[in-house]
Design a protein around this motif. Structure first.
Motif, short mmCIF file in Angstrom:
data_model
loop_
_atom_site.label_atom_id
_atom_site.label_comp_id
_atom_site.label_asym_id
_atom_site.label_seq_id
_atom_site.Cartn_x
_atom_site.Cartn_y
_atom_site.Cartn_z
N ALA A 143 -29.60 -2.83 -40.48
CA ALA A 143 -31.05 -2.92 -40.36
C ALA A 143 -31.53 -2.35 -39.03
CB ALA A 143 -31.49 -4.38 -40.49
N ASP A 144 -30.77 -2.61 -37.96
CA ASP A 144 -31.15 -2.09 -36.63
C ASP A 144 -29.90 -1.60 -35.93
OD1 ASP A 144 -32.24 -1.47 -34.21
OD2 ASP A 144 -32.69 -3.53 -33.61
N PRO A 145 -29.53 -0.34 -36.14
CA PRO A 145 -28.30 0.19 -35.52
C PRO A 145 -28.31 0.14 -34.00
CG PRO A 145 -29.13 1.66 -37.25
CD PRO A 145 -30.20 0.64 -37.00
N ARG A 146 -29.48 -0.03 -33.39
CA ARG A 146 -29.55 -0.07 -31.92
C ARG A 146 -29.33 -1.47 -31.36
NH1 ARG A 146 -34.81 2.23 -29.59
NH2 ARG A 146 -35.65 0.62 -30.98
N SER A 147 -29.22 -2.46 -32.21
CA SER A 147 -29.06 -3.83 -31.73
C SER A 147 -27.66 -4.05 -31.18
CB SER A 147 -29.33 -4.84 -32.86
OG SER A 147 -29.02 -6.15 -32.43
N GLU A 148 -27.56 -4.14 -29.87
CA GLU A 148 -26.26 -4.36 -29.25
C GLU A 148 -25.76 -5.78 -29.48
OE1 GLU A 148 -27.57 -3.14 -25.47
OE2 GLU A 148 -27.17 -1.01 -25.82
N GLN A 149 -26.68 -6.72 -29.66
CA GLN A 149 -26.27 -8.09 -29.97
C GLN A 149 -25.59 -8.14 -31.32
OE1 GLN A 149 -27.30 -11.49 -28.16
NE2 GLN A 149 -25.33 -11.55 -29.17
N ALA A 150 -26.16 -7.46 -32.32
CA ALA A 150 -25.53 -7.41 -33.64
C ALA A 150 -24.19 -6.71 -33.57
CB ALA A 150 -26.46 -6.71 -34.64
N ALA A 151 -24.09 -5.65 -32.77
CA ALA A 151 -22.83 -4.94 -32.62
C ALA A 151 -21.76 -5.83 -31.99
CB ALA A 151 -23.04 -3.68 -31.78
N LEU A 152 -22.13 -6.54 -30.93
CA LEU A 152 -21.18 -7.43 -30.25
C LEU A 152 -20.70 -8.53 -31.20
CD1 LEU A 152 -19.70 -8.45 -27.76
CD2 LEU A 152 -21.80 -9.59 -27.04
N LEU A 153 -21.63 -9.14 -31.91
CA LEU A 153 -21.26 -10.21 -32.83
C LEU A 153 -20.35 -9.68 -33.93
CD1 LEU A 153 -21.53 -13.11 -33.85
CD2 LEU A 153 -23.60 -12.42 -35.06
N THR A 154 -20.67 -8.51 -34.48
CA THR A 154 -19.84 -7.92 -35.52
C THR A 154 -18.43 -7.68 -35.01
OG1 THR A 154 -21.77 -6.82 -36.50
CG2 THR A 154 -19.61 -6.00 -37.14
N ALA A 155 -18.32 -7.15 -33.80
CA ALA A 155 -17.00 -6.88 -33.22
C ALA A 155 -16.19 -8.17 -33.06
CB ALA A 155 -17.15 -6.16 -31.89
N LEU A 156 -16.82 -9.22 -32.57
CA LEU A 156 -16.12 -10.49 -32.37
C LEU A 156 -15.65 -11.06 -33.71
CD1 LEU A 156 -18.42 -12.15 -29.69
CD2 LEU A 156 -16.14 -11.19 -29.33
N LEU A 157 -16.49 -10.96 -34.73
CA LEU A 157 -16.12 -11.47 -36.05
C LEU A 157 -15.03 -10.62 -36.69
CD1 LEU A 157 -19.66 -12.42 -37.38
CD2 LEU A 157 -17.83 -13.99 -36.76
N LEU A 158 -15.08 -9.32 -36.47
CA LEU A 158 -14.01 -8.45 -36.97
C LEU A 158 -12.67 -8.82 -36.34
CD1 LEU A 158 -15.84 -5.00 -36.99
CD2 LEU A 158 -14.87 -6.14 -38.99
N ASP A 159 -12.69 -9.07 -35.05
CA ASP A 159 -11.45 -9.43 -34.36
C ASP A 159 -10.90 -10.74 -34.89
OD1 ASP A 159 -9.42 -9.19 -32.28
OD2 ASP A 159 -10.47 -10.83 -31.29
N ARG A 160 -11.77 -11.71 -35.15
CA ARG A 160 -11.31 -12.99 -35.69
C ARG A 160 -10.83 -12.85 -37.13
NH1 ARG A 160 -16.45 -16.49 -33.48
NH2 ARG A 160 -16.21 -15.88 -31.28
N SER A 161 -11.18 -11.75 -37.76
CA SER A 161 -10.71 -11.47 -39.13
C SER A 161 -9.52 -10.52 -39.11
CB SER A 161 -11.86 -10.87 -39.95
OG SER A 161 -12.97 -11.73 -40.00
N TRP A 162 -8.84 -10.41 -37.96
CA TRP A 162 -7.64 -9.59 -37.80
C TRP A 162 -7.93 -8.10 -38.01
CZ3 TRP A 162 -4.46 -12.73 -35.56
CH2 TRP A 162 -4.49 -14.09 -35.89
N ARG A 163 -9.09 -7.67 -37.57
CA ARG A 163 -9.45 -6.25 -37.66
C ARG A 163 -9.81 -5.75 -36.27
NH1 ARG A 163 -13.91 -5.85 -42.17
NH2 ARG A 163 -13.88 -3.68 -41.46
N GLY A 164 -8.82 -5.89 -35.37
CA GLY A 164 -9.04 -5.55 -33.97
C GLY A 164 -9.39 -4.10 -33.75
N ALA A 165 -8.80 -3.18 -34.52
CA ALA A 165 -9.09 -1.75 -34.33
C ALA A 165 -10.56 -1.46 -34.62
CB ALA A 165 -8.20 -0.91 -35.24
N ASP A 166 -11.09 -2.06 -35.69
CA ASP A 166 -12.51 -1.86 -36.01
C ASP A 166 -13.39 -2.48 -34.93
OD1 ASP A 166 -11.89 -0.55 -38.35
OD2 ASP A 166 -12.00 -2.35 -39.59
N ALA A 167 -12.97 -3.64 -34.42
CA ALA A 167 -13.74 -4.31 -33.35
C ALA A 167 -13.80 -3.42 -32.11
CB ALA A 167 -13.11 -5.66 -33.02
N LEU A 168 -12.66 -2.85 -31.72
CA LEU A 168 -12.62 -1.99 -30.54
C LEU A 168 -13.49 -0.76 -30.72
CD1 LEU A 168 -8.84 -2.19 -29.58
CD2 LEU A 168 -10.76 -3.17 -28.33
#
Length: 523
Positions: A254-279
């Motif tokens: 919805a808002d590709p510029r939202s750094e908060q959404a990006a940060l949250l997505t990365a943290l959730l990806l890492d907790r889902s064992w998808r560290g490469a996508d998070a990085l």
């Protein structure tokens, strides 16, 4: 028969990809099964959910178009709203019963975007106090009013919104500050960004330099993204983590510029064992972003969690080399070195962080860095220097329970200044009575001082508060054994053995087998 065999193999491959965290591949495989058998709605739903989790929104939207709207999962329904807000491809969007609670908040943003802000606020006024999103109404009113340039009307909603912001406080402060500045109240906006926090300091510097600031959240898609981010934060638990990740991915769409959404997505990806996508997401955030420090913190957690210590160390050193005046970068370097067992070097990095803070740099309170430095020095076997650092932390924060407990327990372990050590721990416990680790320290101090009955009661209270902590259960077992309650002691030691590691596990196993002795006593 050949189709059945190939279909079964594809399904197994799709399940394996999903289990391995490769959501995009899983989505494509499920989608191929759905295309081969249009009557099997379950494959289409699996494909759709995996596409959203994997952030493949073109595939997800294509799959949405092939399915009846009534049967779509929640995350797909929310993605449809995002698409509508971006394209306005139909006269109105629909809100199935599962997401009907979103209608007034999304509708308010649509009205606001059409400059009908009074109607937008009235629509939000109609949200019932017990509605699922009632807690977000103050922030939504403030953002809509600031987008409309109505700063005076927005002001009463800002503090209630910040009080309910949870992990989004910095994001909302920056959004409110930018909105106030855009409405001509730059000083009021900058006031929201005061303090030691490095993210807010960076945002304040940027805002002060901008000639014509614009609201950070001003469109319907941006407002909707913020709503989804807030929902994802509220769902971030073991049971809701998959849905939280889906919502975060839709928020990014919805808002590709939202750094908060990006940060949250990365943290959730890492907790889902998808560290490469998070990085990949974390490293896409520019160094000029106010959230760069938070992104770097998250990157260190991902790398250390994946046991990529040397890479983490190289990145942490590169951050310091780019600007050695930033306390946050020195702290990250210290944390990485400490995690690698290089405690002396970690203490030196923390010392550099102290210097940066004393020079007026952004960062945490000084006492907390002295505490980190003292802990690193203690681990390095440099107790006199560690004690000096811990005493300095205590002078700076004499009422902080963590400082009181750490200094008291360190002295207790060494048999030094025992009266003072017990008094420090007792004060820590008084200030943080629900902290199981501090309660354990108090019980262990009582045990060391020969107050056996009192120690057992205190340690039992600590074990009840945190039954999975090995150190607490070992301490309780030692105290029970010393009191002659040997059966109960072995029960406590066995509980400790469940989570104990390395030398501690060996020591506890020896006690279970042969009882307590000076050689097996907890330190």
């Amino acid at each position: 028969m050949d189709f059945l065999r190939s279909g079964a193999a594809t399904f197994v491959a799709a399940r394996a990809a999903a289990d391995a965290g490769d959501a995009r591949r899983a989505a494509m495989l499920y989608a191929s099964l759905a295309a081969a058998d249009p009557g099997d709605r379950s494959m289409a739903r699996r494909a759709l959910s995996q596409a959203i989790v994997g952030g493949d929104m073109p595939l997800a939207l294509r799959l949405i178009g092939q399915q009846p709207a009534a049967g779509l999962p929640v995350e797909a329904q929310l993605l449809r709203i995002s698409q509508y807000l971006q394209t306005r491809s139909s006269a109105k969007t629909e809100y199935p019963q599962q997401i009907a609670f979103m209608a007034p908040l999304v509708g308010a943003w649509i009205l606001a975007e059409r400059r009908r802000w009074k109607e937008a606020v009235r629509l939000l006024d109609g949200v019932a106090a017990d509605a699922p999103l009632a807690g977000l109404v103050p922030e939504q009113k403030a953002l809509i009013l600031l987008a409309a340039g109505r700063s005076s009307e927005a002001q009463p909603f800002i503090q209630p919104a910040l009080a309910a912001a949870r992990g989004r406080s910095n994001r909302l402060r920056i959004a409110f500050a930018t909105g106030l500045a855009a409405a001509g109240e730059r000083e009021a906006g900058l006031t929201l960004l005061t303090g030691r926090d490095s993210t807010l300091r960076a945002a304040a510097s940027t805002l002060a330099a901008e000639r014509r600031p614009r609201p950070l959240i001003a469109t319907a898609t941006q407002g909707y993204s913020e709503l989804l981010t807030a929902l994802a934060v509220s769902l971030d638990g073991e049971e809701g983590r998959s849905l939280a990740l889906s919502l975060a991915q839709v928020a990014r769409y919805a808002d590709p510029r939202s750094e908060q959404a990006a940060l949250l997505t990365a943290l959730l990806l890492d907790r889902s064992w998808r560290g490469a996508d998070a990085l990949s997401i974390l490293r896409s955030i520019p160094d000029s972003s106010p959230f760069a420090g938070e992104m770097r913190d998250a990157e260190m957690r991902v790398l250390l969690g994946a046991d990529r210590q040397e890479e983490a160390l190289a990145r942490a050193r590169a951050f310091v080399a780019s600007n050695d005046k930033q306390a946050g970068d020195w702290l990250r370097l210290g944390d990485v070195l400490d995690a690698m067992g290089r405690h002396g070097e970690a203490a030196a990095a923390y010392d550099s962080a102290v210097s940066a803070l004393q020079s007026g740099g952004a960062g945490p309170e000084l006492w907390s860095v002295h505490l980190l430095r003292g802990a690193a020095l203690e681990q390095a076997g440099m107790w006199p220097q560690a004690e000096s650092a811990l005493e300095l932390a205590y002078r700076l924060a004499p009422e902080n329970p963590t400082v009181l407990n750490y200094l008291g327990y360190a002295r207790l372990e060494r048999g030094q200044k025992l009266d003072e050590a017990e008094a420090l721990i007792a004060e820590a416990s008084r200030r943080a009575p629900d902290d199981a680790s501090i309660t354990d320290s108090l019980g262990w101090a009582q045990y060391k001082r020969g107050k056996l009955s009192q120690a057992i009661l205190t340690l039992q209270r600590a074990a009840a508060a945190d039954p999975a902590q090995a150190e607490i259960n070992e301490h309780l077992g030692d105290a029970l054994y010393a009191a002659g309650r040997k059966y109960e002691a072995r029960f406590a030691w066995n509980a400790a053995l469940v989570t104990a590691e390395d030398d501690v596990a060996t020591r506890i196993a020896a006690k279970i087998a042969g009882g307590l002795s000076p050689a097996t006593a907890a330190p």
